[in-house]
Each structure stands twice: as C-alpha cells, then as structure tokens.
Design a protein around this motif. Structure first.
Motif, PDB file in Angstrom:
ATOM      1  N   ASP A 156       0.815  -1.208   0.000  1.00 55.63           N
ATOM      2  CA  ASP A 156       0.000   0.000   0.000  1.00 55.63           C
ATOM      3  C   ASP A 156       0.854   1.266   0.000  1.00 55.63           C
ATOM      4  O   ASP A 156       0.662   2.169   0.825  1.00 55.63           O
ATOM      5  CB  ASP A 156      -0.978   0.001   1.179  1.00 55.63           C
ATOM      6  CG  ASP A 156      -2.065   1.062   1.021  1.00 55.63           C
ATOM      7  OD1 ASP A 156      -2.237   1.561  -0.109  1.00 55.63           O
ATOM      8  OD2 ASP A 156      -2.745   1.378   2.014  1.00 55.63           O
ATOM      9  N   VAL A 157       1.787   1.329  -0.950  1.00 53.32           N
ATOM     10  CA  VAL A 157       2.597   2.528  -1.146  1.00 53.32           C
ATOM     11  C   VAL A 157       2.634   2.828  -2.647  1.00 53.32           C
ATOM     12  O   VAL A 157       3.043   1.982  -3.432  1.00 53.32           O
ATOM     13  CB  VAL A 157       4.031   2.351  -0.621  1.00 53.32           C
ATOM     14  CG1 VAL A 157       4.845   3.608  -0.919  1.00 53.32           C
ATOM     15  CG2 VAL A 157       4.020   2.074   0.876  1.00 53.32           C
ATOM     16  N   MET A 158       2.192   4.015  -3.028  1.00 54.29           N
ATOM     17  CA  MET A 158       2.168   4.378  -4.444  1.00 54.29           C
ATOM     18  C   MET A 158       3.562   4.779  -4.907  1.00 54.29           C
ATOM     19  O   MET A 158       4.072   5.840  -4.535  1.00 54.29           O
ATOM     20  CB  MET A 158       1.202   5.547  -4.677  1.00 54.29           C
ATOM     21  CG  MET A 158      -0.249   5.185  -4.467  1.00 54.29           C
ATOM     22  SD  MET A 158      -1.356   6.498  -5.019  1.00 54.29           S
ATOM     23  CE  MET A 158      -0.901   7.805  -3.897  1.00 54.29           C
ATOM     24  N   GLU A 159       4.175   3.899  -5.701  1.00 61.43           N
ATOM     25  CA  GLU A 159       5.491   4.182  -6.260  1.00 61.43           C
ATOM     26  C   GLU A 159       5.327   5.011  -7.528  1.00 61.43           C
ATOM     27  O   GLU A 159       4.340   4.865  -8.259  1.00 61.43           O
ATOM     28  CB  GLU A 159       6.225   2.880  -6.582  1.00 61.43           C
ATOM     29  CG  GLU A 159       6.423   1.950  -5.387  1.00 61.43           C
ATOM     30  CD  GLU A 159       7.441   2.489  -4.399  1.00 61.43           C
ATOM     31  OE1 GLU A 159       8.069   3.519  -4.688  1.00 61.43           O
ATOM     32  OE2 GLU A 159       7.589   1.869  -3.318  1.00 61.43           O
ATOM     33  N   PRO A 160       6.306   5.877  -7.849  1.00 61.38           N
ATOM     34  CA  PRO A 160       6.182   6.704  -9.050  1.00 61.38           C
ATOM     35  C   PRO A 160       6.355   5.887 -10.322  1.00 61.38           C
ATOM     36  O   PRO A 160       6.956   4.812 -10.315  1.00 61.38           O
ATOM     37  CB  PRO A 160       7.312   7.727  -8.892  1.00 61.38           C
ATOM     38  CG  PRO A 160       8.313   7.046  -8.009  1.00 61.38           C
ATOM     39  CD  PRO A 160       7.525   6.184  -7.073  1.00 61.38           C
ATOM     40  N   LEU A 161       5.811   6.396 -11.402  1.00 57.55           N
ATOM     41  CA  LEU A 161       6.078   5.828 -12.718  1.00 57.55           C
ATOM     42  C   LEU A 161       7.538   6.062 -13.077  1.00 57.55           C
ATOM     43  O   LEU A 161       8.186   6.988 -12.555  1.00 57.55           O
ATOM     44  CB  LEU A 161       5.186   6.492 -13.779  1.00 57.55           C
ATOM     45  CG  LEU A 161       3.710   6.109 -13.804  1.00 57.55           C
ATOM     46  CD1 LEU A 161       2.939   7.105 -14.666  1.00 57.55           C
ATOM     47  CD2 LEU A 161       3.524   4.697 -14.341  1.00 57.55           C
ATOM     48  N   GLU A 162       8.049   5.230 -13.976  1.00 59.90           N
ATOM     49  CA  GLU A 162       9.404   5.458 -14.472  1.00 59.90           C
ATOM     50  C   GLU A 162       9.467   6.804 -15.193  1.00 59.90           C
ATOM     51  O   GLU A 162       8.504   7.208 -15.864  1.00 59.90           O
ATOM     52  CB  GLU A 162       9.810   4.337 -15.434  1.00 59.90           C
ATOM     53  CG  GLU A 162       9.973   2.977 -14.780  1.00 59.90           C
ATOM     54  CD  GLU A 162      11.133   2.953 -13.799  1.00 59.90           C
ATOM     55  OE1 GLU A 162      12.120   3.679 -14.034  1.00 59.90           O
ATOM     56  OE2 GLU A 162      11.044   2.224 -12.791  1.00 59.90           O
ATOM     57  N   PRO A 163      10.584   7.512 -15.071  1.00 58.38           N
ATOM     58  CA  PRO A 163      10.703   8.812 -15.758  1.00 58.38           C
ATOM     59  C   PRO A 163      10.500   8.702 -17.266  1.00 58.38           C
ATOM     60  O   PRO A 163      10.103   9.680 -17.912  1.00 58.38           O
ATOM     61  CB  PRO A 163      12.137   9.250 -15.424  1.00 58.38           C
ATOM     62  CG  PRO A 163      12.479   8.520 -14.163  1.00 58.38           C
ATOM     63  CD  PRO A 163      11.764   7.208 -14.239  1.00 58.38           C
TER      64      PRO A 163
END
Length: 393
Positions: free
Chosen positions: A63-70
C-alpha cells in the motif's frame, strides 16, 4: 446551465479509501491484488513482464504508491496530477485518484505503452472476449425480437432500461413488460420523462453517449444508439470511449468494433441493428471519440476546454455507468439529497446519468426514498441492485 458548480452547494469531502468497512477500502485491499493475479494468468507474459506484475502486486499489498518510471510517455502529467500524493498510501488519497493510478500502473507493468511486443495488447482482452463470445449474449440479443410486439413508446423504454441495466449479470435486454416493471421499481431516481422530453425537443439532435463498460453493457448501449438514430431522435450519435484499457472492462474503440461485429453477425433484430449501425458509422452518423481525458484521474469539472466545447455543442450528453457518474458529481461524500442539478451546474449542456449504483457517490435522492431504502436494512448503494436515471436540462 453551465459554468461553475452552484455556489449554494458547499463542497463535500472526497471519498477516501481509508475508512474502515468502506467500499473503497475493499477495492484497494481485496479487488486490486486479485486483479493483478488475474491479469498475470490471462496471457503468457514474458519474464520481464511477470517481474513487473510481481512488483506491482507487492506495491499494492504494501500500500505505497510508487512513481512511474521517468521514461513513461505520460510521466510528466501523472507527476503533476500526483503532486503530494505519489509516495503515500493508496488508501490515503481520494478514491478516484488512487484507483485511476492503480490502473495506470497495471498498464505500465504489462508493457502496454512500451516499445516491446506487448505494446497495445489489452490486458483485459481475454476477459472481455470471453464475455462477448458467451452463450448468454446469444440469448440477450435474441430477446430483442420480442420488442416487435411492443408499442413504440414501450419499445423505447425497454431499450433504455436495457442500456441502464446492461451490466447486471442477472438481467438482460429482457423486454417483457413484467421485467421492465420490476426493473423500474428499483430506480432510486427516475427522470425518464425528462430524458425523453429533452431528446424530443432537440430532435434530430447531436447526442453524446459517454460509454462505460464493454461487452454485455456496450451491446445494449449500441442498440439504444441505433434506436435514437432510426426513429429520428438523433441525427448523430457521438460515442465517447476510453483511448486505452482502463478499469478492467471499460470500452475502447476496439471493443466498439468487436461489439458491432457481434451485433451484425446475430440473427433477427439484433443483426438488423448491427447492420444499421455499421452503415451509420460509414456515413458519419455514428462517430467515435477517445479523448485522453477519459482516462484522467479527475472529475469532469476539470475537463479541458476542447472537450468542454464538444459537449457544449451536443443537444444532450448521456453519461453511462458508475465511474462516469463518480466523475460527473466529483466522487465526494455528498449528502444524498443534494440536488443533482446543483452539483452538475458546471456541465456545459443538458446531461443525463444512466447508472447502476456500485459506489458511494450519490446525489439527488428524495428524502423519503432515502429513508425507505435505509430502513430496509440491506446494502443498496454499492451492490448494483438499484439504479437511477438522473437528468438536468
């Protein structure tokens, strides 16, 4: 009526996923992990895609929103939309936003936007196709032949109810008057007379139909569009769909074409409707739109100017389904008696919502109706057992 939301209506707090026992929390805790596993089994993904899906499953469970790849093609847009949100728990941001971000991450994990062989492959395609090919659809399409015995007004109402209830597994086009009466009694709000009067006043108008699900729900939507065109209530139907797969079963242009083929190949009245729709598309009377905003994690109050202009030019916009309803009213914890017209005052033209209730967003319900439904002691806001037709001129 257009412009900003009615200033006499105070904003309600957004629906969140961190409320114990809530529908939104069950989506994040139960539905999303199951869905990642289903997608992983549905197609023979290569090792790199399987690892990406495993990482997404871990992200959802943690339950942690990781960022999209750059390198993501829309990374800048999501970084802007997600300012102050990405890095937090899915359940601690507005439900609509967190749910949308999950589906965007799922497409990233399957390689939908990448340069490899999985580019453009619908991860939900096998589920959609299995439903569309199923024998249940044969029976539902055959039921259209029963409309021959109905009066024009009864037939129009039956097709409208078929579109409204199209994604209920235990209901179909079923156009017997008894069946229609039973479905009509489950309408929490019933603005059908206003809907028909708006269509008749603008005929032959330009109708925007904002679709929701593919398959068994899109088929009756297309049949309703055929009726509007064939009887002269619409001179053009503009069918708005998603530009790419979204929320499991949401309709894309490819899904529309699959449904048109399914209709055109059917016997009886379904096949006749399919042939007319095929011709209507070739002639430009049935057109498709797949605006990028359809997959944005934002309410319609924040629609871009080009979409606003297009909807403003329509005689009527029909919003189908629960997700479109959530975006239309803002996915907030409104008091259920809040007037629909006040919440949708920003919308740039007449609008109708056709929706089975599958989430907590709800407005425009008469106080007496609300009291009766709550007194029954059974859940009704999120189970799909009730529906509504809400209209605003």
């Amino acid at each position: 009526m257009s412009g900003a939301r009615d200033e006499t209506v105070a904003d309600a707090p957004p629906i969140m996923g961190n409320v114990p026992g809530s529908y939104a929390l069950s989506v994040f805790r139960e539905r999303h992990p199951v869905l990642v596993r289903q997608v992983a089994r549905a197609l023979p993904y290569t090792p790199d895609r399987r690892r990406a899906l495993d990482r997404l499953l871990d992200e959802v469970v943690r339950d942690v929103m990781e960022p999209l790849e750059p390198s993501a093609h829309d990374g800048a847009a999501w970084a802007e939309w997600g300012r102050g949100k990405i890095g937090r728990r899915y359940v601690d941001v507005p439900f609509l936003w967190g749910e949308s971000y999950f589906y965007r991450k799922l497409l990233e994990a399957t390689g939908y936007f990448g340069d490899g062989p999985w580019r453009g492959v619908d991860p939900f395609g096998p589920m959609k196709q299995a439903e569309l090919d199923g024998p249940v659809v044969d029976g539902e399409l055959a039921a259209l032949d029963e409309t021959a015995t109905l009066s024009p007004a009864e037939r129009a109402d039956a097709l409208l109810l078929g579109s409204l209830w199209g994604n209920r597994a235990d209901l179909s086009f079923g156009v017997t008057l008894k069946g229609d009466h039973e479905r009509a009694t489950d309408l929490v709000v019933d603005d059908r007379p206003l809907l028909w009067s708006l269509l008749e006043a603008a005929a032959p108008g330009r109708i925007c139909l904002v679709a929701d699900n593919a398959g068994r729900e899109l088929l009756p939507d297309l049949v309703l569009a055929d009726h509007l065109l064939a009887c002269g209530l619409a001179g053009e139907v503009v069918l708005h769909v998603k530009p790419f797969p979204y929320f499991v079963s949401d309709a894309t242009p490819a899904d529309v074409l699959a449904c048109l083929r399914r209709l055109a190949a059917a016997p009886g009245r379904a096949g006749e409707a399919g042939a007319r729709l095929w011709d209507a598309m070739e002639e430009g009377r049935l057109t498709l739109r797949a605006h990028p905003f359809a997959c944005a994690p934002l309410p319609y109050a924040e629609m871009p100017d080009d979409l606003r202009e297009e909807l403003a030019s329509a005689s009527l916009t029909v919003m189908k389904g629960d997700l479109n309803y959530r975006r239309l009213v803002g996915d907030r914890m409104w008091p259920a008696t809040t007037p629909f017209a006040a919440v949708t005052a920003y919308f740039p033209g007449p609008v109708v919502a056709l929706r089975t209730l599958k989430s907590d967003a709800l407005v425009g319900v008469p106080e007496r109706t609300l009291a009766e439904l709550d007194a029954a002691g059974r859940p009704w806001r999120t189970t799909g057992t009730h529906a509504m037709v809400q209209a605003r001129p």
